[in-house]
Design a protein around this motif. Sequence first.
Motif, short mmCIF file in Angstrom:
data_model
loop_
_atom_site.label_atom_id
_atom_site.label_comp_id
_atom_site.label_asym_id
_atom_site.label_seq_id
_atom_site.Cartn_x
_atom_site.Cartn_y
_atom_site.Cartn_z
N TRP A 226 -70.90 3.60 3.68
CA TRP A 226 -69.65 3.57 4.45
C TRP A 226 -68.59 4.45 3.81
CZ3 TRP A 226 -64.92 0.96 3.09
CH2 TRP A 226 -63.96 0.97 4.10
N PHE A 227 -68.51 4.40 2.48
CA PHE A 227 -67.53 5.21 1.76
C PHE A 227 -67.85 6.70 1.86
CE2 PHE A 227 -66.38 7.43 -2.19
CZ PHE A 227 -65.00 7.29 -2.15
N ILE A 234 -60.61 6.70 3.65
CA ILE A 234 -60.37 5.65 2.65
C ILE A 234 -59.34 6.10 1.62
CG2 ILE A 234 -61.48 4.25 0.87
CD1 ILE A 234 -64.07 4.50 2.51
N LEU A 235 -59.45 7.35 1.19
CA LEU A 235 -58.50 7.86 0.22
C LEU A 235 -57.09 7.92 0.80
CD1 LEU A 235 -60.59 10.71 -1.46
CD2 LEU A 235 -60.04 8.46 -2.41
N LEU A 239 -53.94 5.98 -0.58
CA LEU A 239 -52.72 6.72 -0.89
C LEU A 239 -51.51 6.08 -0.23
CD1 LEU A 239 -51.53 9.23 -2.27
CD2 LEU A 239 -52.00 10.50 -0.17
N LYS A 240 -51.68 5.56 0.99
CA LYS A 240 -50.57 4.87 1.66
C LYS A 240 -50.19 3.61 0.88
CE LYS A 240 -51.47 6.50 6.37
NZ LYS A 240 -51.85 6.10 7.75
N ILE A 241 -51.18 2.86 0.41
CA ILE A 241 -50.89 1.66 -0.38
C ILE A 241 -50.13 2.03 -1.65
CG2 ILE A 241 -51.94 -0.21 -1.70
CD1 ILE A 241 -54.17 -0.28 0.37
N TYR A 242 -50.59 3.14 -2.30
CA TYR A 242 -49.92 3.60 -3.52
C TYR A 242 -48.48 4.01 -3.22
CZ TYR A 242 -48.50 6.92 -7.10
OH TYR A 242 -47.79 7.61 -8.05
N THR A 243 -48.28 4.70 -2.09
CA THR A 243 -46.93 5.18 -1.75
C THR A 243 -45.99 4.01 -1.48
OG1 THR A 243 -47.91 7.17 -0.79
CG2 THR A 243 -45.64 6.67 -0.19
#
Length: 284
Positions: A226-227, A234-235, A239-243
């Motif tokens: 899946w990845f 997924i990245l 990245l949105k979570i990190y931002t």
Amino acid sequence: MAIAVNFSEQALRHRTYLRLIAGLDPLPFQKSCQLEQKRMKKQPHGIAISRQEKNKLTNNRGVSLIMSSNNNSDSILGAPSAADTIKHFYLCINEKNLEKLGGLISEDCHIEDCSFINPFYGKKEVLHFFDLLIRSMGQNVKFIIEHVCEADDFTAGVNWHLEWNQKQVPFTRGCSFYECSEEGEKLVIKKALIVIESPIKPGGVVLVLLKNVTTIFDEFPRAAEWFLKSPYVILQFLLKIYTIFLGPFISPLVAGYVRIWEFMARLLALAIKIVIYISKIFFR
């Protein structure tokens, strides 16, 4: 009577010679001709040059000598191949001739240098990049071509290193892959990928990281499939979570770290200029 005997012996020898010639197998000669034709077809623009001669030209340290001889023979041999275009490209960089360099770059050129985050698009942006490169090389640094390999008439790969006064500069080895296109009667560079040797050698770390990643993939094959099918999605999600959560705290630290290194680099450059200026005063 003796004259008749001599004449008959000459006739007999001539017939025997003709029979021997007639008995010879013409296939070797035909095969050699066919092989020569195949070699001519494989060479770009009908130029029959042996691979050994090409390697001798490529391994020659005097790139300028190679290209001067090629330029003098272009009218005889025809249009240059991709390898000739790449050799001429590095010659223009070594001679710091930006005008001739521009004649080897297509309008829609795309240069991807792995040392930079973003690639360079368009002739104007690419020439600006090479202008900065030529200025950074100074007067004594040259590109030395080690090998040039051609995949077909329009693609070529080259590995090179930098030398200062014929002494190799550490950590300056690299490989470049070029794709050319026809523009009138000449070949120009349309696309390039440049990979440069890194001064950091994280070989052991990379192997450990690769082992851990492959172990996780083996333990969770469905998640791995899946990845691997959509890694960018997924990245981007990560990245949105990190931002949202970590960016406001980590970004200022990273920005400050980058500013400190920029200040240190400028300070080091200033110190080098001062040392050079003082050395010119005392060692004239």
